[in-house]
Design a protein around this motif. Sequence first.
Motif, PDB file in Angstrom:
ATOM      1  N   ILE A   1       6.743   1.164   1.437  1.00 28.30           N
ATOM      2  CA  ILE A   1       6.100   1.778   0.265  1.00 28.30           C
ATOM      3  C   ILE A   1       6.706   3.159  -0.012  1.00 28.30           C
ATOM      4  O   ILE A   1       6.995   3.499  -1.164  1.00 28.30           O
TER       5      ILE A   1
ATOM      6  N   LEU B   1       6.633  -3.524  -5.273  1.00 30.32           N
ATOM      7  CA  LEU B   1       5.413  -2.891  -4.788  1.00 30.32           C
ATOM      8  C   LEU B   1       4.226  -3.853  -4.889  1.00 30.32           C
ATOM      9  O   LEU B   1       3.437  -4.001  -3.954  1.00 30.32           O
TER      10      LEU B   1
ATOM     11  N   GLY C   1       1.439  -5.493  -2.234  1.00 29.00           N
ATOM     12  CA  GLY C   1      -0.011  -5.470  -2.448  1.00 29.00           C
ATOM     13  C   GLY C   1      -0.640  -6.844  -2.443  1.00 29.00           C
ATOM     14  O   GLY C   1      -1.803  -7.005  -2.017  1.00 29.00           O
TER      15      GLY C   1
ATOM     16  N   TYR D   1      -0.515   2.909  -1.213  1.00 29.05           N
ATOM     17  CA  TYR D   1      -0.101   1.839  -2.133  1.00 29.05           C
ATOM     18  C   TYR D   1      -0.619   2.117  -3.544  1.00 29.05           C
ATOM     19  O   TYR D   1       0.130   2.021  -4.519  1.00 29.05           O
TER      20      TYR D   1
END
Length: 447
Positions: free
Chosen positions: A189, A217, A221, A247
Amino acid sequence: MDTPAVPAPRDAREQEILERLQLVRDQLLLLKRDRTTYIRSQDVLPLYGQTIEEVKRLNDIRAETGNREENRVDKVLESCFQLLSLSYLTVGRNNEAPASYALTSTIKRLLDHLGESNLYSAKDLESIGSTLDKLSSSITQASDKETKYAPYLLQHLLSRIELCKSLLSVLQAKLDRFSDCLLAIHEKIISILRQISLANTKSKFSTSEVQNLRKQLVEIGDKRKDGKFVGEDGSEPAGGPEVCELYNRCLVWSDMVLERKGVVPEAFRHTYETLVGIRNDLEKLSLTQAWSLRETDLYDYQRQLDKIDESRQGGNFIDDRGRPADLWTQRTMLYLIRRSYAYIYSFMLASEPVSEALLPVYNQLQTLKRCLLEVKENGGVSSVRELYPYSMKLNSLDNMRVDGKFVVNGDIPEGQGSVSELLAECFELNYELRLVAEGETSAGEEK
């Protein structure tokens, strides 16, 4: 130099010290700017001695008066030590105490910024920790024996190193709370966030590049369960909430970057363009460092960065009318400052213990060694004739020596041992390749 906000010394004796230190600083600046000749040890060492003499006088005066209030003398003294430190690197005296000063300044800046942003990974801290341990060991050894360095300087350097170590411990403690299974996610991240910040500051903004990074990203998640990162047993590991928060911060940042598309408010455009210019210059230097960097050049970049960094109020940038920058502008400019400090740190670490006068020879030998190693790793040569270009170059460099020393303009620059060792390694590699080639030729003739 850019110190009007700092009060002048009240004591007349400190004023005299200030004037003498300004002369030392100006001489160091002249050395730095003169490209017609190499900086030599005999140019730098007397200026180091003069600086230390002024420090002794200053300490005696302040011990007498009890006044410890910082004034312009302290600022100019800082500039002197910074320039002296970079000059020691330039003349190849990397392993001597004064050379450590500029590095500790940059490490302190980096640690302050990492703590402020709370965006860093284990790799960031590993490098800094290793560097601090080496510096600490070197300065401690110098302190434990008869030394030509002033006790003041050694103690000051040790204090700076200890301060950096304490800052590092605080940062490391935050990472130590994370479960091992989260460290790789956390590092990924951070990496994506930095790539987005880099894309955000390019001359031509690429929406697709940021969208692709945002997609990476989101894929991270998507591995969460019920909005949480979980371990193999399905439970939330230590540090899970912090990684989730990171995040979400990164996701918000990507959206902000896509919305702004690199457009800087007019009030902060000049500062932004200055920072982009510094970052770009340092990035170009990183590609040609071995051939084009004079370590003292880093001083100007440091001064500009320090001035901009220290102009912040409450951590934020303020325009001419006293208004704070919006979040995107603040984060964008802080990224540029941090990236530039990181470049400076890497340049200092990569600095070779060889005088700039010997660097052309040293760099040629480094290139020759890489070429010979590649030839060896790819099966060697089929005949001795193929080694002629390498042999001729090695002999031409070897012939530059006078009584075993490389002499430049009548001087014997620092770093003789490093260059001679590298030359010997190249001759050894060349000899090994020649023996193999001669053996194969002989075997072929016998057949």
